[in-house]
Design an enzyme around this catalytic site. Structure first.
Site, mmCIF file in Angstrom:
data_model
loop_
_atom_site.group_PDB
_atom_site.id
_atom_site.type_symbol
_atom_site.label_atom_id
_atom_site.label_comp_id
_atom_site.label_asym_id
_atom_site.label_seq_id
_atom_site.Cartn_x
_atom_site.Cartn_y
_atom_site.Cartn_z
ATOM 1 N N LEU A 79 0.828 -1.209 0.000
ATOM 2 C CA LEU A 79 0.000 0.000 0.000
ATOM 3 C C LEU A 79 0.860 1.256 0.000
ATOM 4 C CD1 LEU A 79 -2.647 -1.145 2.641
ATOM 5 C CD2 LEU A 79 -2.600 -1.546 0.189
ATOM 6 N N SER A 124 -4.442 1.836 -9.162
ATOM 7 C CA SER A 124 -5.296 3.019 -9.000
ATOM 8 C C SER A 124 -6.096 3.286 -10.266
ATOM 9 C CB SER A 124 -4.394 4.223 -8.719
ATOM 10 O OG SER A 124 -5.090 5.423 -8.941
ATOM 11 N N GLU A 126 -6.299 5.945 -11.537
ATOM 12 C CA GLU A 126 -5.518 6.910 -12.320
ATOM 13 C C GLU A 126 -4.807 6.251 -13.501
ATOM 14 O OE1 GLU A 126 -5.278 10.240 -12.179
ATOM 15 O OE2 GLU A 126 -6.696 10.404 -10.533
ATOM 16 N N TYR A 148 1.874 10.108 -11.604
ATOM 17 C CA TYR A 148 1.400 9.105 -10.628
ATOM 18 C C TYR A 148 0.722 7.950 -11.359
ATOM 19 C CZ TYR A 148 -1.763 7.100 -7.094
ATOM 20 O OH TYR A 148 -2.468 6.240 -6.281
#
Ligand code: NAP
Length: 323
Positions: A79, A124, A126, A148
């Site tokens: 994580l 993610s 993203e 990211y």
């Protein structure tokens, strides 16, 4: 036999909730913590006597090998990352070091020191960036639009490749935005719930926001970490979207948060274009069909319940601090 789990990012929002969940299930929990000159253990202080802290850093391969060799975990949850999108534009190389190459180091450490461990990688939404379809599924093409997202896409594919090449039990959870009282106030959900509580208590009198029509797929971090654990309990490793499956606008969020404290949001909220995001046109919403059908997972908390939990938390915390 007691199962052992190793969590990187233990001091973060998700790490702290996952540690609680695993402890409640009887796991022995180990967590990676990097050194800092001041304490960053606020989110896990209440668990301190129940978990074993191991010192290491995703930037340092030998530290990862040492801690995995020492803990000999059955399950590993990665994580840890540089998780703030705007910072990835000002520190793109460091974001890649943590969020992309850090996963290569971790995968190599697992392959060498504990190849039978089950591995969860925090992917993610993203990675989808500007997606071709909505809602997104596990098959939607990755088109990341910030450093990211690019780093997370690399980490995702490395995790999948190590599964295929070395037959490791590796899973990626593609999480959409998830929130909690342990979220930083730089994120819009907590910024709003925190401000509603502050205004109610007379500690602030205005809230400046960007685009009120921006929509997001939000769920509760407690629901998300349960899905992570569930993914590692299956006979075969696979990748899943973890999301609420619905979107709400910032305007709905503001209205709901101010309703919780019996105030009219229009009296306090103003729009400041400085807070607009450049990629506001992008709407990310996850399809939870696969995880719902195959694992029986779906969020337990509604959007309204999540807002209420967070406003209540801040009201209590701010009142206590004031007292
Ligand atoms: P977070 O609160 O920002 O926590 C990040 C954690 O990573 C912290 O414990 C941090 O440690 C640790 N970390 C950062 N760099 C490290 C390094 N070089 N070595 C070791 N540890 C390091 O993140 P979160 O909200 O819990 O999110 C958990 C994961 O899910 C992250 O990978 C994030 O990118 C991903 N994710 C989150 C969301 C969301 O909405 N929350 C959505 C999609 C994906 P320090 O305490 O020392 O800083």
């Amino acid at each position: 036999m007691t199962k052992k789990a190793f969590i990187t990012g233990l001091t973060g929002q998700d790490g702290s909730y996952l540690a609680e969940l695993l402890l409640s299930k009887g796991y022995q929990v180990f967590g990676l913590v990097r050194r800092s000159s001041t304490s960053n253990l606020e989110r896990i202080n209440h668990l301190f006597n129940q978990i074993q802290i191991l010192s290491g850093d995703l930037l340092d391969q030998s530290s990862l090998m040492d801690v995995i060799a020492e803990a000999q975990p059955d399950e590993i949850y990665n994580l840890a990352s540089q998780s703030y999108v705007p910072l990835s534009w000002t520190q793109p190389a460091l974001t890649a070091e943590y969020t992309a190459l850090g996963v290569s180091r971790l995968l190599e450490s697992i392959r060498r020191c504990k190849p039978d461990a089950r591995f969860y990688q925090a992917s993610s939404s993203e990675v989808f960036g500007q997606p071709d379809e909505s809602p997104q599924t596990e098959r939607t093409a990755f088109r990341p639009r910030n450093p990211y997202g690019v780093a997370k896409a690399y980490a995702h594919w490395m995790t999948v490749n190590y599964r295929q090449k070395y037959n490791l039990y590796n899973c990626c959870g593609i999480t959409y935005t998830h929130e909690s009282p342990r979220r930083g106030t730089e994120f819009v959900f907590r910024k709003i719930t925190h401000a509603a509580a502050q205004i109610k208590l007379g500690l602030a009198n205005e809230l400046k926001l960007g685009n009120l029509d921006a929509r997001r797929d939000w769920c509760y971090a407690k629901d998300a970490v349960y899905a992570m654990w569930l993914m590692l309990q299956q006979a075969q490793p696979d990748d899943y979207i973890i999301a609420s499956g619905e979107t709400h606008s910032v305007r709905e969020l503001v209205e709901c948060a101010f309703n919780c404290v019996d105030l009219n949001w229009q009296d306090y909220v103003s729009v400041d274009p400085a807070f607009y995001r450049s990629d506001e046109s992008v709407q990310l919403v996850g399809s939870i069909n696969k995880i719902k059908t195959e694992l029986g997972w779906q969020p337990q908390y509604s959007f309204e319940q999540l807002v209420e939990v967070m406003v209540d938390y801040d009201l209590k915390k701010l009142s206590k601090n004031g007292a």
